[in-house]
Design a protein around this motif. Structure first.
Motif, PDB file in Angstrom:
ATOM      1  N   PRO A   1       0.911  -1.141   0.101  1.00 25.34           N
ATOM      2  CA  PRO A   1      -0.064   0.199   0.000  1.00 25.34           C
ATOM      3  C   PRO A   1       0.856   1.320   0.209  1.00 25.34           C
TER       4      PRO A   1
ATOM      5  N   GLU B   1      -4.544   7.041  -1.663  1.00 23.51           N
ATOM      6  CA  GLU B   1      -4.099   5.661  -1.315  1.00 23.51           C
ATOM      7  C   GLU B   1      -4.260   4.784  -2.304  1.00 23.51           C
TER       8      GLU B   1
ATOM      9  N   ASP C   1      -3.230   0.710  -3.157  1.00 25.60           N
ATOM     10  CA  ASP C   1      -2.789  -0.441  -2.303  1.00 25.60           C
ATOM     11  C   ASP C   1      -2.484  -1.391  -3.748  1.00 25.60           C
TER      12      ASP C   1
END
Length: 456
Positions: free
Chosen positions: A16, A81, A83
């Motif tokens: 991540p 973000e 991942d």
């Protein structure tokens, strides 16, 4: 850390990652928003869900989502973000994009993209120095190569914004066109979410668009140590990890709904809320004035009644006990935007440190822990935190325990015990800037309250 020139590439770990679309904080400069486009082997999006932006802030796979804005040391950043472990097998590239409202990127100083791991280690950084008349920029891309992931510094501008970019990466099916972000205006019906008209996209690859000429303002140096983005976790997670697909499996699921207006308006959230259902998340953004009131008619308490530090805040909103749609009355002297999100959009609260301001909603799924709360407000506001847990969705409608309470701007320096998750943790009242640090519970500390397991 790898500083890159246009066209260069570097390996990144398949973990991540946090990606910042950043720039210098200059009064009067255009607004910049972050976006991400997930492309298949042909260089196309497979549909509208592969375009992650402010009105569609999370990919269905959970691999990519927008997480907020950070500000400090003269810089601003919009954070994504990504991942890489959850990116679907047929997605080969993830474009990291910035879009500009109220001007062009030639007026934005110090535009850059920065990739870091969850512990804050910076693995790649690309600074744009040649922006002119573009309103969208592909800053970089994460892509697969020989079973590994790499980051390429792209620096490709589009004078016709995200709409122009999506035309270049459109698949065979029609997807919703994504306009560049614009100042919030009351042009959308206050009783329906804003929805762009569907536009068929053609083409199977990225093409040159926009004129790129040297001579733009200089880019900043590395992000200083004091720059703490909102929602920046200081250490990798320990113990149970956040899995929205498993944790929220029994919850009411829906696509985020966005409502915009100016001044006093009423909006109808036309969702089939289940009877006695769990709360949802209401996100508020304001343009000119921080103060906003959001009220459900017939209820004594407001959903929002506060200043929004940094013009942004999120809180829990409890739908009618009988279910069905609900009405919101909004008061603000300027332009505003409300986004209704499912409970699965709560931010993860894991071991480490997270910083931000104002009201917020978190989910905690790990073991019992100790929460350190540090918060300050020079404007003498109130600060309050609760947690919610229960055996059924309706149990979440009311908080189970108050964790922290402070008034009249008192500086907060407190510790609170969190039982094992899953829990909802909320900052209910706050004009403060806060920092939360979650540490494992002391095994020698006697338990302070027991709770039942969460059964769905």
């Amino acid at each position: 850390m790898t500083h890159m020139i246009k066209g260069a590439n570097a390996p990144v770990p398949a973990v991540p990652l946090r990606v910042a679309v950043g720039r210098q904080s200059v009064p009067g400069a255009p607004t910049v928003s972050a976006a991400a486009l997930l492309l298949d082997a042909a260089g196309t999006v497979r549909g509208g869900a592969d375009i992650v932006f402010d009105e569609r802030p999370a990919h269905p796979s959970g691999a990519v989502r927008l997480v907020g804005t950070g500000q400090g040391s003269g810089q601003l950043a919009e954070w994504l973000e990504v991942d890489l472990l959850r990116v679907e097998a047929d997605v080969q590239r993830v474009l990291i994009v910035g879009s500009c409202a109220g001007g062009t990127f030639g007026q934005v100083r110090g535009l850059y993209a920065q990739v870091s791991t969850l512990d804050g280690s910076i693995v790649a950084r690309f600074e744009v120095t040649d922006a002119t008349a573009e309103t969208a920029f592909v800053l970089g891309e994460l892509y697969r190569r020989d079973g590994a992931w790499r980051f390429r510094a792209v620096g490709q501008g589009y004078a016709d914004g995200l709409a122009g970019l999506t035309k270049d990466v459109g698949g065979a099916e029609a997807v919703t066109a994504v306009p560049p972000p614009a100042p919030v205006v009351p042009s959308v019906s206050p009783t329906a979410p804003s929805v762009s008209a569907p536009v068929p996209l053609a083409g199977v690859g990225k093409t040159s668009s926009g004129v790129v000429v040297p001579g733009a303002p200089s880019a900043p140096g590395p992000v200083p140590a004091g720059f703490v983005p909102a929602y920046a976790v200081g250490a990798p997670g320990v113990g149970a990890s956040f899995e929205p697909s498993s944790w929220a499996a029994g919850f009411f699921a829906f696509e985020p709904l966005v409502y915009r207006g100016k001044g006093a308006k009423s909006v109808t959230v036309d969702l089939p809320f289940p009877p006695n259902g769990e709360p949802v998340i209401l996100e508020a953004r304001t343009e000119e004035y921080n103060f906003i009131s959001v009220k459900i008619p017939g209820r004594e308490d407001d959903v929002f009644l506060s200043d929004l530090p940094d013009h942004y805040g999120r809180t829990l909103m409890v739908p009618p006990r009988k279910g069905g749609p609900l009405t919101l009355k909004v008061r603000n002297s300027g332009a505003w935007q409300l986004t209704v999100l499912p409970l699965s959009a709560a931010l993860q609260l894991d071991f480490g440190t997270i910083a931000g301001s104002g009201q917020e909603v978190f989910v905690r799924t790990g073991p019992a822990a100790e929460l350190k709360v540090r918060a300050e407000d020079p404007h003498k506001g109130w600060f309050q935190m609760h947690y919610h847990w229960g055996d059924a969705p309706g149990d979440l409608r009311r908080p189970a325990k108050r964790l922290v309470y402070a008034w009249n701007g008192r500086r907060v320096r407190e510790k609170a015990a969190l039982p094992s998750g899953p829990l909802l943790v909320t900052i209910d009242k706050s004009r403060h800037r806060w920092e939360l640090t979650l540490d494992p519970a002391d095994p020698n500390e006697p338990p302070r309250g027991a709770r039942k397991p969460w059964r769905r």
